[in-house]
Design a protein around this motif. Structure first.
Motif, short mmCIF file in Angstrom:
data_model
loop_
_atom_site.label_atom_id
_atom_site.label_comp_id
_atom_site.label_asym_id
_atom_site.label_seq_id
_atom_site.Cartn_x
_atom_site.Cartn_y
_atom_site.Cartn_z
N MET A 220 -39.44 -85.27 115.32
CA MET A 220 -38.21 -85.96 114.96
C MET A 220 -37.06 -84.99 115.08
N PRO A 221 -35.91 -85.44 115.54
CA PRO A 221 -34.76 -84.55 115.72
C PRO A 221 -34.31 -83.92 114.40
N GLU A 222 -33.67 -82.75 114.52
CA GLU A 222 -33.20 -82.01 113.35
C GLU A 222 -32.05 -82.69 112.64
N LYS A 223 -31.13 -83.31 113.39
CA LYS A 223 -29.95 -83.91 112.75
C LYS A 223 -30.36 -85.10 111.89
N LYS A 224 -29.56 -85.34 110.86
CA LYS A 224 -29.85 -86.44 109.95
C LYS A 224 -29.56 -87.77 110.65
N GLU A 225 -30.53 -88.65 110.62
CA GLU A 225 -30.39 -89.97 111.25
C GLU A 225 -30.17 -91.02 110.17
N SER A 226 -29.52 -92.09 110.55
CA SER A 226 -29.30 -93.19 109.61
C SER A 226 -30.63 -93.83 109.23
N GLY A 227 -30.63 -94.54 108.14
CA GLY A 227 -31.82 -95.26 107.71
C GLY A 227 -32.26 -96.29 108.72
N TYR A 228 -31.31 -96.86 109.44
CA TYR A 228 -31.65 -97.87 110.45
C TYR A 228 -32.32 -97.25 111.66
N VAL A 229 -31.86 -96.07 112.07
CA VAL A 229 -32.51 -95.36 113.18
C VAL A 229 -33.93 -94.99 112.76
N PHE B 91 -40.93 -98.34 112.87
CA PHE B 91 -41.44 -99.54 113.53
C PHE B 91 -42.18 -99.16 114.81
N ALA B 92 -41.61 -98.23 115.58
CA ALA B 92 -42.24 -97.78 116.83
C ALA B 92 -43.59 -97.13 116.55
N ALA B 93 -43.65 -96.26 115.55
CA ALA B 93 -44.91 -95.58 115.23
C ALA B 93 -45.98 -96.59 114.85
N LEU B 94 -45.61 -97.58 114.06
CA LEU B 94 -46.59 -98.59 113.65
C LEU B 94 -47.04 -99.45 114.83
N THR B 95 -46.14 -99.76 115.73
CA THR B 95 -46.55 -100.57 116.89
C THR B 95 -47.44 -99.77 117.84
N VAL B 96 -47.16 -98.47 117.98
CA VAL B 96 -48.02 -97.61 118.81
C VAL B 96 -49.41 -97.52 118.18
N LEU B 97 -49.45 -97.36 116.88
CA LEU B 97 -50.72 -97.30 116.17
C LEU B 97 -51.53 -98.58 116.39
N ARG B 98 -50.88 -99.72 116.27
CA ARG B 98 -51.55 -101.01 116.48
C ARG B 98 -52.04 -101.13 117.93
N PHE B 99 -51.22 -100.73 118.87
CA PHE B 99 -51.58 -100.82 120.29
C PHE B 99 -52.79 -99.93 120.58
N ALA B 100 -52.77 -98.70 120.06
CA ALA B 100 -53.88 -97.77 120.30
C ALA B 100 -55.20 -98.30 119.75
N ALA B 101 -55.12 -99.06 118.67
CA ALA B 101 -56.32 -99.63 118.06
C ALA B 101 -56.78 -100.92 118.73
N LEU C 126 -49.80 -91.93 113.30
CA LEU C 126 -49.96 -91.88 111.84
C LEU C 126 -49.31 -90.63 111.26
N ARG C 127 -49.51 -89.49 111.91
CA ARG C 127 -48.93 -88.24 111.40
C ARG C 127 -47.40 -88.24 111.44
N SER C 128 -46.82 -89.04 112.29
CA SER C 128 -45.35 -89.06 112.40
C SER C 128 -44.69 -89.87 111.29
N ILE C 129 -45.41 -90.77 110.67
CA ILE C 129 -44.82 -91.72 109.73
C ILE C 129 -44.07 -91.07 108.56
N PRO C 130 -44.63 -90.06 107.90
CA PRO C 130 -43.88 -89.47 106.77
C PRO C 130 -42.51 -88.92 107.16
N ASP C 131 -42.35 -88.44 108.37
CA ASP C 131 -41.05 -87.92 108.81
C ASP C 131 -39.95 -88.97 108.72
N TRP D 49 -57.54 -92.67 120.32
CA TRP D 49 -57.59 -91.98 119.04
C TRP D 49 -56.47 -90.95 118.92
N LYS D 50 -56.22 -90.20 119.98
CA LYS D 50 -55.16 -89.19 119.95
C LYS D 50 -53.79 -89.82 119.68
N VAL D 51 -53.53 -90.92 120.34
CA VAL D 51 -52.26 -91.62 120.15
C VAL D 51 -52.16 -92.15 118.72
#
Length: 122
Positions: free
Chosen positions: A1-10, A16-26, A77-82, A70-72
């Protein structure tokens, strides 16, 4: 994730993207979902609720598929907390600018995953 502070909407778009990638990979979905066209599309939490599922079941399905799936899934999943580090998903409806920011976050995060996993997410 980029260093600069992003808005809550970004960040909600990235989540949303991470969750859809997770669903697609499964194998939950046959193609990557986009934030467009959801019944609750003007609420970031509603969009996320509609793609959020039983994470254990989804991860188990991705693990059984193995390899790149599995890698995807693990990377997603690991990206979600960011995306929640700066705060929760914004509540309530999104105005036009917020919709644009949400979509920009989604597009940016999908690009990150496609760059890392181009064979599966082409």
């Amino acid at each position: 994730m980029p260093e600069k502070k992003e808005s809550g909407y970004v960040r909600s778009g990235r989540l949303f993207a991470a969750l859809t990638v997770l669903r697609f990979a499964a194998g939950e979905d046959n193609e990557l979902l986009t934030p467009d066209g959801y019944a609750r599309k003007h609420h970031p939490q509603g969009r996320i609720d509609e793609v959020n599922g039983d994470l254990y079941r989804i991860l188990t399905k991705a693990r059984k598929r193995g390899g790149e799936h599995w890698k995807v899934a693990a990377a997603a999943l690991r990206s979600i907390p960011d995306f929640l580090e700066e705060g929760i998903v914004p509540p309530g409806p999104m105005a036009n600018r917020a919709l644009v920011e949400h979509k920009a976050g989604y597009d940016a995060q999908i690009a990150v995953f496609r760059d890392r996993f181009s064979q599966l997410l082409a």
